[in-house]
Design an enzyme around this catalytic site. Sequence first.
Site, PDB file in Angstrom:
ATOM      1  N   SER A  44       0.863  -1.179   0.000  1.00 16.77           N
ATOM      2  CA  SER A  44       0.000   0.000   0.000  1.00 16.77           C
ATOM      3  C   SER A  44       0.900   1.230   0.000  1.00 16.77           C
ATOM      4  O   SER A  44       0.920   2.029   0.921  1.00 16.77           O
ATOM      5  CB  SER A  44      -0.907   0.002   1.234  1.00 16.77           C
ATOM      6  N   HIS A 158      -3.488  -6.120   2.150  1.00 15.24           N
ATOM      7  CA  HIS A 158      -2.633  -7.130   2.793  1.00 15.24           C
ATOM      8  C   HIS A 158      -3.360  -8.458   3.009  1.00 15.24           C
ATOM      9  O   HIS A 158      -2.756  -9.444   3.424  1.00 15.24           O
ATOM     10  CB  HIS A 158      -2.116  -6.613   4.146  1.00 15.24           C
ATOM     11  N   GLN A 167      -6.786  -1.836   6.848  1.00 10.83           N
ATOM     12  CA  GLN A 167      -5.655  -2.730   6.585  1.00 10.83           C
ATOM     13  C   GLN A 167      -5.060  -3.379   7.846  1.00 10.83           C
ATOM     14  O   GLN A 167      -4.667  -4.537   7.822  1.00 10.83           O
ATOM     15  CB  GLN A 167      -4.581  -1.915   5.855  1.00 10.83           C
ATOM     16  N   GLU A 168      -4.984  -2.601   8.958  1.00 12.31           N
ATOM     17  CA  GLU A 168      -4.248  -3.118  10.114  1.00 12.31           C
ATOM     18  C   GLU A 168      -4.973  -2.825  11.427  1.00 12.31           C
ATOM     19  O   GLU A 168      -5.360  -1.681  11.680  1.00 12.31           O
ATOM     20  CB  GLU A 168      -2.844  -2.493  10.178  1.00 12.31           C
ATOM     21  N   GLU A 209       1.264  -9.482   6.901  1.00  7.76           N
ATOM     22  CA  GLU A 209       2.049  -9.106   8.077  1.00  7.76           C
ATOM     23  C   GLU A 209       1.836 -10.061   9.243  1.00  7.76           C
ATOM     24  O   GLU A 209       2.150  -9.750  10.392  1.00  7.76           O
ATOM     25  CB  GLU A 209       1.724  -7.660   8.466  1.00  7.76           C
ATOM     26  N   ASP A 246      -4.626   1.101  11.339  1.00  9.15           N
ATOM     27  CA  ASP A 246      -4.140   1.714  10.106  1.00  9.15           C
ATOM     28  C   ASP A 246      -5.116   1.353   8.991  1.00  9.15           C
ATOM     29  O   ASP A 246      -4.976   0.318   8.354  1.00  9.15           O
ATOM     30  CB  ASP A 246      -2.725   1.248   9.746  1.00  9.15           C
ATOM     31  N   GLU A 289      -3.600   5.615  12.180  1.00 12.26           N
ATOM     32  CA  GLU A 289      -2.638   5.962  11.130  1.00 12.26           C
ATOM     33  C   GLU A 289      -3.387   6.023   9.795  1.00 12.26           C
ATOM     34  O   GLU A 289      -4.269   5.192   9.538  1.00 12.26           O
ATOM     35  CB  GLU A 289      -1.567   4.856  11.103  1.00 12.26           C
ATOM     36  N   ASP A 316       1.203   8.412   7.279  1.00 11.97           N
ATOM     37  CA  ASP A 316       2.128   7.500   6.585  1.00 11.97           C
ATOM     38  C   ASP A 316       2.183   7.922   5.115  1.00 11.97           C
ATOM     39  O   ASP A 316       3.091   8.641   4.703  1.00 11.97           O
ATOM     40  CB  ASP A 316       1.624   6.057   6.775  1.00 11.97           C
ATOM     41  N   LYS A 341       9.382   5.319   7.684  1.00 14.98           N
ATOM     42  CA  LYS A 341       9.792   4.154   6.894  1.00 14.98           C
ATOM     43  C   LYS A 341      11.012   4.538   6.074  1.00 14.98           C
ATOM     44  O   LYS A 341      10.885   5.314   5.113  1.00 14.98           O
ATOM     45  CB  LYS A 341       8.672   3.754   5.943  1.00 14.98           C
ATOM     46  N   SER A 368       8.453   2.015  11.348  1.00  9.51           N
ATOM     47  CA  SER A 368       7.611   0.948  10.785  1.00  9.51           C
ATOM     48  C   SER A 368       8.357   0.071   9.783  1.00  9.51           C
ATOM     49  O   SER A 368       9.215   0.539   9.039  1.00  9.51           O
ATOM     50  CB  SER A 368       6.413   1.593  10.077  1.00  9.51           C
ATOM     51  N   HIS A 369       7.965  -1.181   9.766  1.00  9.97           N
ATOM     52  CA  HIS A 369       8.358  -2.153   8.731  1.00  9.97           C
ATOM     53  C   HIS A 369       7.572  -1.869   7.452  1.00  9.97           C
ATOM     54  O   HIS A 369       6.783  -0.940   7.396  1.00  9.97           O
ATOM     55  CB  HIS A 369       8.032  -3.560   9.231  1.00  9.97           C
ATOM     56  N   ARG A 370       7.759  -2.709   6.416  1.00  9.09           N
ATOM     57  CA  ARG A 370       6.899  -2.722   5.236  1.00  9.09           C
ATOM     58  C   ARG A 370       6.210  -4.082   5.169  1.00  9.09           C
ATOM     59  O   ARG A 370       6.633  -5.041   5.817  1.00  9.09           O
ATOM     60  CB  ARG A 370       7.705  -2.503   3.937  1.00  9.09           C
ATOM     61  N   SER A 371       5.163  -4.150   4.357  1.00  5.19           N
ATOM     62  CA  SER A 371       4.444  -5.431   4.299  1.00  5.19           C
ATOM     63  C   SER A 371       5.273  -6.522   3.620  1.00  5.19           C
ATOM     64  O   SER A 371       5.115  -7.703   3.912  1.00  5.19           O
ATOM     65  CB  SER A 371       3.096  -5.245   3.606  1.00  5.19           C
ATOM     66  N   LYS A 392       6.159  -0.352  14.845  1.00  3.96           N
ATOM     67  CA  LYS A 392       5.161  -1.308  14.347  1.00  3.96           C
ATOM     68  C   LYS A 392       5.852  -2.231  13.373  1.00  3.96           C
ATOM     69  O   LYS A 392       6.482  -1.786  12.413  1.00  3.96           O
ATOM     70  CB  LYS A 392       3.937  -0.606  13.756  1.00  3.96           C
TER      71      LYS A 392
END
Length: 429
Positions: A44, A158, A167-168, A209, A246, A289, A316, A341, A368-371, A392
């Site tokens: 995303s 995701h 999404q989250e 994730e 998120d 987010e 984000d 990120k 943050s990580h990425r997916s 996250k």
Amino acid sequence: MTDTTITSLHGREILDSRGNPTVEVEIWLACGARARAAVPSGASTGVHEAHELRDGDQSRYRGKGVLHAVDLVNTEIATLLQGKDAAEQEEIDRGLIALDATPTRARLGANTILAVSMAVARGAAAASGLSLWRSLENPKGRAAMPVPMMNILNGGVHAAWQGADFQEYMIVPYGAPDFREALRYGSETYHALKALLAAKGYHTGVGDEGGFAPAVRSNQEPLDLIVEAIEAAGFRPGAEIGLALDPASSELYGDGEYRLKTEGRALSAGEMVDYYADLAAAYPLIVIEDGLAEDDWDGWRLLTETLGDRLELVGDDLFVTNVERISRGIREQAANAVLIKPNQVGTVTETIAAVDLAQANGWGAMVSHRSGETVDTFIADLCVALGTGHLKTGAPARGERVEKYNQLLRIEEEAHGCLPFAGREAFVR
Ligand SMILES: O=C(O)[C@@H](CO)OP(=O)(O)O
Ligand SMILES: [Mg+2]
């Protein structure tokens, strides 16, 4: 003095957690130190993110995918960096940006540049004998253990749009006494949620994730399920574990409205704000987010005016870790926190600048990580070093997510109790 001169650099193609090619870089220094870094990739992605050289790219750099990125590392970039001092991160990053010579990192690729920039930081740490977080801390004295933001229920892109539009759905164990316990709170809740979903007849397959991806019938239902799971695991919702969302709402946005497919309705920005206000009144929500889309600045201002004194509102796709966009957000009071990120911007130096800007203005900064991830744990050390207070990085399951949490366990152990646990105060309100 340890000789931190870069003697060689080597790029290679590896796979990320979605099975797609990505870039890994290895570096050698004159003192014998050697280090390695690999970069993630999002699904995303925000339209304002720096450009990546990925396979399947539709831009004018089409056909210039990961193998091209690797080739650039092994030719132009290696030539630029050989003989340079790895301890001079800012100078190296400036050199990479100048070599790219585009405003969006389109020629070399933000992924290419970031892998090199991270490898340099790790090389310098290895040469100094310091752990990465200590080396990155560069005695600013703000280091802290983060609250883990664990995404235990996945929706949207995701989860192939099979369940929630949002999404989250994250759990935030801010009431734990330390990081180790916070991780335990989270993983016990994750297991309780799995049992609860199975008991209710939902499938327990996971999304990108590692969170479960049940075919729920509304975007609110996951919040009920998670609150029930928190209680079933023996924790107190709100007091010990908060919730974060998120919605990744740029993905829901089109023609001025937000389309909630699962609920069969489309909302205006104002109606989305009302929806979030209702959720915040009914659940222990602490963070939202990307509640609104990446260019809906008016919507964001309204959201912040309405909920900014109660919730951390994190941009984000809105800010893409870019200091110019963050500065606009600060000027216009369009949010009160920034998602960080590194691959949205391209170098370690620019990432740190984005965190510095947020912190200097009393804003939150959430690393943050990425997916699409690798087992690289750079972001775990980065968030400790910068004292961002929250990280996250997905569910407490799946190797590429867990490895970041495990790295935080190692850091907490190494610090022998000297690093404060950020706790609830980490969340701007
Ligand atoms: O939207 C997000 O915050 C991220 C990470 O969770 O997703 P992606 O990497 O797909 O952009
Ligand atoms: Mg996001």
